[in-house]
Design a protein around this motif. Structure first.
Motif, PDB file in Angstrom:
ATOM      1  N   PHE A  60       0.943  -1.444   0.332  1.00  0.00           N
ATOM      2  CA  PHE A  60       0.143  -0.053  -0.051  1.00  0.00           C
ATOM      3  C   PHE A  60       0.980   1.133   0.074  1.00  0.00           C
ATOM      4  O   PHE A  60       0.270   2.269  -0.225  1.00  0.00           O
ATOM      5  N   ARG A  61       2.267   1.095   0.429  1.00  0.00           N
ATOM      6  CA  ARG A  61       3.029   2.193   0.459  1.00  0.00           C
ATOM      7  C   ARG A  61       3.280   2.586  -1.026  1.00  0.00           C
ATOM      8  O   ARG A  61       3.303   3.889  -1.451  1.00  0.00           O
ATOM      9  N   GLY A 112       0.630   4.520  -2.246  1.00  0.00           N
ATOM     10  CA  GLY A 112       0.419   6.056  -1.476  1.00  0.00           C
ATOM     11  C   GLY A 112       1.610   6.956  -2.581  1.00  0.00           C
ATOM     12  O   GLY A 112       1.066   8.096  -2.832  1.00  0.00           O
ATOM     13  N   LEU A 171      -0.065   8.009  -5.704  1.00  0.00           N
ATOM     14  CA  LEU A 171      -0.982   9.148  -5.392  1.00  0.00           C
ATOM     15  C   LEU A 171      -0.199  10.587  -5.495  1.00  0.00           C
ATOM     16  O   LEU A 171      -0.468  11.457  -6.079  1.00  0.00           O
ATOM     17  N   LEU A 172       0.885  10.475  -4.724  1.00  0.00           N
ATOM     18  CA  LEU A 172       1.661  11.653  -4.680  1.00  0.00           C
ATOM     19  C   LEU A 172       2.391  12.207  -5.912  1.00  0.00           C
ATOM     20  O   LEU A 172       2.247  13.381  -6.218  1.00  0.00           O
TER      21      LEU A 172
END
Length: 280
Positions: free
Chosen positions: A143-144, A147, A150-151
């Motif tokens: 999930f990192r 993340g 998305l950034l």
């Protein structure tokens, strides 16, 4: 500018982006490649600046914002590839980026979406996300990587929006396009700060890839900004993402690479998204 000419130019830009992926992939030092591409952009900007009208002071804030968002996108990309999964980050950030650009085009650029645009953006999202190995993502707790995706997408979409807003605000788009070549200055400075003098030899080793990659990048993004001044960004996004389809075709017919079924299926969705916006 007519829709036909604009579409042709964007397809040309997508082709340039696809071939640039090839040089990124074959480069044996991606940090040196990234620094080199931006260094070439600075040199081209210095040569071209006297040939275009001066950039109005009112556009300098947009140029600085573009540089900030571009630098953030590159920083998040470097962090993501250092700690995350390439196979998850690349397609996921593509889906997020396409969706965010569409949202920003409506909210900030004031563009009006029609049903074809919504269908095309949905097809784009499906095309990208179908490539994400969701079973492995959940099983191995990646999930990192999502993340970071998305950034990266947020920073990149913001840069796109700022650049297009600026180029639409001037009567001399070529001036902003030339000055926009300076936005990678922080990347060049950080690269030399981290690697020092040895970076010169690393740039020389990757000289051929850097030369081709920078040329494709400069012309390709310049075309995007020029066409986006006159045509709807919502209609251009699906066409721009055809670079993935072109890259797949290059891999199959030029590099003779095997491609997993999901990437071929994803290419179909991306192609359908491009066809959808041309129906309007």
């Amino acid at each position: 500018m007519s829709e036909l000419i604009g579409t042709g130019l964007i397809l040309l830009a997508a082709s340039f982006a696809a071939f640039q992926r090839l040089f990124v992939k074959t480069s044996n030092d991606r940090v040196a490649f990234l620094v080199g591409v931006n260094l070439v952009s600075l040199i081209v900007a210095a040569i071209a600046m006297p040939l275009v009208p001066a950039l109005p002071l009112s556009l300098w804030p947009y140029l600085l914002l573009s540089s900030l968002f571009y630098s953030l996108a590159m920083y998040f990309l470097a962090r993501a590839y250092r700690t995350g999964d390439f196979g998850i980050i690349t397609p996921a950030q593509g889906a997020f980026k396409a969706t965010l650009i569409a949202v920003l085009a409506i909210l900030i650029l004031g563009e009006t979406a029609n049903p074809y645009h919504f269908v095309a953006i949905l097809l784009l999202a499906v095309g990208f996300l179908i490539q994400v190995p969701w079973t492995r993502t959940v099983k191995d707790d990646h999930f990192r990587s999502l993340g970071f995706s998305l950034l990266i997408a947020g920073a990149s979409a913001a840069q796109y929006t700022v650049d297009i807003f600026a180029v639409r605000a001037t009567d001399f788009p070529l001036s902003y396009i030339v000055w926009n070549l300076l936005i990678g200055s922080p990347i060049v400075l950080v690269g030399f700060w981290l690697r020092g003098r040895r970076l010169w030899s690393q740039l020389a080793e990757n000289g051929k890839d850097i030369a081709w990659g920078s040329g494709l990048d400069i012309i390709g993004y310049g075309i995007v900004l020029f066409v986006a001044k006159y045509l709807s960004l919502l209609s251009l996004i699906p066409l721009l993402n055809l670079d993935i389809v072109i890259a797949v075709l290059i891999g199959i017919f030029v590099l003779r690479e095997p491609f997993p079924r999901q990437r071929l299926i994803a290419s179909f969705f991306l192609a359908m998204a491009a066809i959808t916006v041309t129906l309007y």
